[in-house]
Design a protein around this motif. Structure first.
Motif, short mmCIF file in Angstrom:
data_model
loop_
_atom_site.label_atom_id
_atom_site.label_comp_id
_atom_site.label_asym_id
_atom_site.label_seq_id
_atom_site.Cartn_x
_atom_site.Cartn_y
_atom_site.Cartn_z
N ILE A 151 61.38 34.58 59.23
CA ILE A 151 61.50 33.12 59.12
C ILE A 151 61.67 32.52 60.51
CG2 ILE A 151 62.85 31.21 58.19
CD1 ILE A 151 63.81 33.02 55.96
N VAL A 152 60.89 31.49 60.79
CA VAL A 152 61.12 30.71 62.00
C VAL A 152 61.78 29.41 61.55
CG1 VAL A 152 60.07 29.67 64.03
CG2 VAL A 152 59.05 31.71 63.02
N ALA A 153 63.07 29.29 61.83
CA ALA A 153 63.85 28.17 61.31
C ALA A 153 63.49 26.88 62.04
CB ALA A 153 65.34 28.47 61.45
N PRO A 154 63.78 25.74 61.42
CA PRO A 154 63.48 24.45 62.06
C PRO A 154 64.20 24.30 63.40
CG PRO A 154 64.05 24.15 59.76
CD PRO A 154 64.35 25.57 60.09
N GLU A 155 63.59 23.53 64.29
CA GLU A 155 64.17 23.32 65.62
C GLU A 155 65.32 22.32 65.56
OE1 GLU A 155 63.64 25.06 68.24
OE2 GLU A 155 64.86 23.87 69.60
N ILE A 210 64.73 38.03 58.35
CA ILE A 210 65.06 37.98 59.77
C ILE A 210 64.74 36.55 60.20
CG2 ILE A 210 64.55 38.88 62.07
CD1 ILE A 210 63.29 40.78 59.10
N VAL A 211 65.74 35.84 60.70
CA VAL A 211 65.53 34.44 61.03
C VAL A 211 65.59 34.25 62.55
CG1 VAL A 211 66.20 32.07 60.52
CG2 VAL A 211 66.82 33.90 58.93
N LEU A 212 64.55 33.62 63.07
CA LEU A 212 64.62 33.16 64.46
C LEU A 212 65.11 31.72 64.41
CD1 LEU A 212 64.10 33.46 67.50
CD2 LEU A 212 61.81 32.57 67.09
N ILE A 270 70.44 39.51 55.91
CA ILE A 270 70.08 38.40 56.80
C ILE A 270 70.34 38.88 58.23
CG2 ILE A 270 70.51 35.99 57.42
CD1 ILE A 270 72.06 35.80 54.69
N SER A 271 69.32 38.86 59.05
CA SER A 271 69.52 39.09 60.47
C SER A 271 69.19 37.80 61.20
CB SER A 271 68.66 40.23 60.98
OG SER A 271 69.16 41.47 60.51
N ILE A 272 69.96 37.50 62.23
CA ILE A 272 69.78 36.24 62.94
C ILE A 272 69.51 36.51 64.41
CG2 ILE A 272 70.97 34.13 63.67
CD1 ILE A 272 72.13 33.95 60.91
N LEU A 273 68.36 36.03 64.85
CA LEU A 273 67.97 36.24 66.24
C LEU A 273 67.91 34.90 66.96
CD1 LEU A 273 64.99 38.77 65.89
CD2 LEU A 273 67.43 39.26 65.98
N ASN A 331 57.88 31.20 71.36
CA ASN A 331 56.56 31.57 71.89
C ASN A 331 56.47 33.05 72.25
OD1 ASN A 331 57.98 31.76 74.23
ND2 ASN A 331 57.04 29.99 75.24
N GLU A 332 57.61 33.68 72.36
CA GLU A 332 57.63 35.10 72.68
C GLU A 332 57.68 35.96 71.42
OE1 GLU A 332 60.03 36.21 76.34
OE2 GLU A 332 61.31 36.84 74.71
N LEU A 333 58.36 35.46 70.40
CA LEU A 333 58.63 36.28 69.21
C LEU A 333 57.71 36.02 68.02
CD1 LEU A 333 62.52 36.20 69.35
CD2 LEU A 333 61.08 38.22 69.67
#
Lengths: 308, 490
Positions: A173-177, A199-201, A227-230, A235-237
């Motif tokens: 998951i790419v979470a909202p900015e 896995i949430v970025l 749930i893993s949180i990064l 742009n890298e991931l």
């Protein structure tokens, strides 16, 4: 409040190392780490980026997660999946509710963090309250969406035939900015309510509450790896999130067209479900509904002959 | 004077007398154009290709090959029909048109079945008893949904159609796949551009006649024939709002990639490599029938075929012996003969692929068993084939063969077989055979696959959702769940 204020001042004056007001106690600045597999490691890459406040002072050094961190998180998510998916719906519901309870108890901390990142006090409180309520909302769905979206199918032959939703699996998951806390919870909750692991970025500019929230998860009976949180650079991931062969779905919440296209292209390597949730106003009640849970479900149909 | 009756022969094998289905009543034109706006029109490309009978290698008709400009014409026709007629039509009226299609298909069922077997090579018994009735049933089922969509999506009162659906179907169930695609699309209020597979276009073109006879508004369903390039033209056409594809995982990935960033909705029904699991407490004779049906149905040209057999060790020898005995009795030959169990392989290309993979199976150390039956001299044929001495890593265990080739492995525990069954990128279907109910639910709930048949196999129904997990695709066809790919809920 006092300790937090003094801590902020200390960080402002050079990462808390050199100067200190003689009148106040030396506070303990927090080290912001990743949350992977139920643990809080630093990024294996050793890299970081600086988070600044409005005045340009450094608030924190944030981990710049690497591809390896992500792969570790995927391995943990895959391992955690069977246990999480197998838990009874009632149990999952209680765990989500437990997250809400634990979060509620850390109201001051989360509001402070939101404000540190530049949110006003009233906005921070609104965002916090919505975040807790959203968890409660999805806690309630855990043992209900099956009933709403299942069917018993009247086949022509003599068979008992039924269809019901099962979790898609491991979700990146790419979470909202914006809305660092509410955005994260709004996309993570329907995912795990449905028995997936993720896995949430998190937001690059608003990552503090996400790490605070990881501590909440850690204290709320959520098995490690669910749930893993990064933290780090999208742009890298993103390309790793989209192309990993052991990830079953990716949720994208941003609006950059080229990035979205590239993500969808990369998702095709393993027929990954590429889900875009970028039309929601996360503060609005329309941003919570069971169709988000269903976006990360597969329908299984089982047949059995009727006879003796 | 009465003939002296033949003495009864109990010593040698009896053979069946031929029982071919007549083709007298089948009318095929010499050539077929593209079905656009309810008319068969010459292709702007000017190109035609031959479609043949794979059992005889004889030409059946010339078929138009739609180029880019032809696809453009079809999409424009579908768009106009959507904007001018179909979108605004009362849903109940839309439903009535779909009912008409179902009825005419039933009336012309025999003709459709014969053409399906002539063009695709499948046994007439299957096209007559499964493909055609099920195709009609799909139209009948979805017709009724047209004016009931508000009940299908809880909390979403304003269900909208998507627009023009581009649909690409495979050659293994040509008419049935057309029905799976067209029926829900129309019921949900969309118009259609459909491309049948290049080797099996004839029943889709007969469906075009039916649609015309049912008096559907011109442009609501357009059928364009051609190969991969035509399919690509549909997928990439900017006037298409939704793509539905059934075919290989390889092509599915290409389509998914091509659709990236376009915002088009899509569903993919792709390949499979299903585990068919036989426990020692299964009723063995029934299970053996299930294995045969699982892999040899439609020559194994089935994405959900039970191509990986797992037999629990205590009964492995017994099951394999019975399986060998059973396939010795299978009748391979003329698809139009009502006694035929296994018909012709769909195309020369597919036959080549099967042969290649079987050779790889042997080269990798597998033991290959085939019955002694004779094969017709003309046409494309392949004997039912069993492989033992294979491992999880064998290519014939991992890759979809799409032919009558079964790999056999054994197992001891439930956990072991679940692990093996799931250890593959595919996840379309699976089978489990046991007399113990609790075991059925344990295994069926842990198989990562969209359809699980317990103590049965290869059953289909319009009310029953079908579709895959993982690399077997996304989205469902059939049933209530088959509607959502064709509506906009936002």
């Amino acid at each position: 409040m006092n300790t937090i204020e003094s801590k902020t001042k200390i960080i402002k004056s050079g990462n808390g190392m050199n100067s200190e007001k003689k009148t106040s106690r030396l506070s303990i600045p927090k080290t912001y780490k990743l949350y992977i597999n139920g643990k809080f490691p630093r990024t294996e890459s050793g890299r970081y980026y600086k988070l600044h406040d409005k005045e340009g002072n450094v608030i924190a050094n944030i981990c710049r997660a690497s591809r390896k961190d992500f792969r570790d998180a995927v391995a943990a998510a895959r391992k955690a999946l069977s246990e999480w998916a197998k838990k009874s719906a009632y149990n999952r519901s209680q765990i989500l509710y437990r997250i809400a309870e634990t979060l509620e108890g850390r109201k001051m901390q989360l509001i402070e963090s939101l404000m540190k990142e530049g949110t006003t006090a009233s906005e921070a409180e609104t965002e916090f309250n919505l975040s807790v309520d959203r968890l409660v909302y999805y806690a309630g769905w855990c043992d209900k969406y099956h009933q709403v979206f299942s069917s018993v199918n009247p086949t022509e032959g003599s068979y008992f035939n039924f269809s019901f939703p099962e979790p898609t699996g491991v979700v990146s998951i790419v979470a909202p900015e914006h809305n660092g806390l509410l955005g994260l919870i709004s996309v993570m909750a329907p995912c795990i309510a449905g028995g997936n692991t993720c896995i949430v970025l998190v937001s690059q500019q608003h990552p503090l509450t996400a790490i605070d929230f990881a501590e909440v998860i850690h204290a709320s009976d959520v098995p490690g790896g669910v749930i893993s949180i990064l933290t780090g650079f999208k742009n890298e991931l993103l390309s790793h999130f989209a192309s990993h062969m052991d990830v079953n779905a990716i949720v994208y919440t941003h609006h950059e067209k080229e990035e979205l296209k590239k993500m969808e292209e990369q998702a095709s390597v393993n027929v990954k479900r590429a889900i875009t949730w970028n039309k929601f106003n996360w503060k609005d009640s329309s941003a919570q509904n069971p169709y988000l849970i269903m976006d990360l479900q597969e329908i299984k149909t089982t047949w059995h002959p009727v006879g003796i | 004077m009465a003939k002296k009756p033949k003495p009864l022969d109990f010593h040698s094998k009896w053979s069946y007398a031929p029982a071919p289905e007549s083709t007298d009543h089948v009318e095929l034109k010499k050539s077929y154009g593209l079905f656009i706006n309810n008319e068969f029109t010459e292709p702007l490309s000017g190109k035609y290709f031959e479609t043949i009978n794979p059992a005889r290698e004889t030409k059946l008709a010339d078929i138009a090959e739609a180029g880019q400009a032809d696809v453009d014409r079809a999409v424009k026709a579908a768009r106009k029909a959507y904007d001018d007629v179909w979108y605004g039509m009362p849903a109940s009226e839309r439903g009535k048109y779909i009912y008409r299609i179902a009825r005419i298909m039933q009336e012309r069922a025999r003709e459709l079945a014969v053409i399906e077997s002539m063009n695709g090579g499948k046994p007439i018994r299957e096209s007559r008893d499964l493909d055609v009735p099920l195709a009609a049933a799909h139209f009948f089922y979805y017709a009724g949904w047209a004016d009931k969509l508000q009940f299908a999506f809880p909390g979403k009162p304003g269900v909208k159609s998507l627009g023009v659906a581009g649909q690409i179907i495979p050659w293994n169930f040509p008419l049935l796949m057309a029905a799976w695609k067209v029926a829900p699309a129309l019921a949900a209020g969309n118009t259609v551009v459909l491309k049948p597979a290049e080797t099996t276009p004839l029943t889709a073109l007969k469906l075009a006649e039916i649609i015309r006879d049912a008096d559907l508004p011109p442009g609501v369903v357009n059928i364009v024939t051609g190969a991969g390039a035509t399919g690509a033209a549909i997928v990439n056409h900017s006037g298409i709002d939704k793509v539905a594809f059934t075919g290989s995982t390889e092509v599915g990935k290409i389509i998914q990639k091509a659709l990236a960033g376009t915002g088009k909705k899509y569903t993919l029904e792709l390949g499979g490599k299903a585990a068919n699991i036989i426990f020692a407490d299964a009723t063995i004779d029934q299970a053996v029938e299930g294995i045969v049906n699982g892999i040899f149905f439609n020559q194994g040209h089935v994405c959900c075929a039970g191509s990986r057999l797992f037999v629990q060790e205590p009964v492995a020898d017994l099951v394999i012996r019975k399986l060998k005995d059973r396939i010795e009795t299978l009748i391979i030959g003329d698809p139009l003969d009502k006694n035929t169990d296994i018909g012709a392989i769909n195309s020369k290309d597919q036959l080549g692929k099967i042969k290649r993979l079987v050779k790889i199976g042997i080269d990798e150390g597998g033991t290959c068993y085939q019955p002694s039956c004779s094969l017709p001299s003309k046409g494309f044929w392949y004997r039912p084939t069993l492989f033992t001495d294979v491992t999880q890593a064998s290519r014939i265990v991992q890759e979809e063969i799409f032919g009558p080739v079964l790999s056999i492995q054994t197992f001891r525990t439930v956990e072991e077989v679940i692990e093996k069954a799931n250890n593959i990128p595919y996840g379309l279907s699976g089978g489990v055979w046991t007399d113990k109910g609790s075991k059925i639910f344990k295994v069926s709930s842990q198989l990562r696959a969209g359809v699980v048949w317990a103590n049965t196999y290869n059953k289909f129904d319009p009310t029953s959702p079908f579709g895959g997990y993982k690399e077997s695709g996304m989205g469902r066809e059939g049933g209530l769940h088959g509607l959502s790919p064709y509506v906009n809920l936002n």
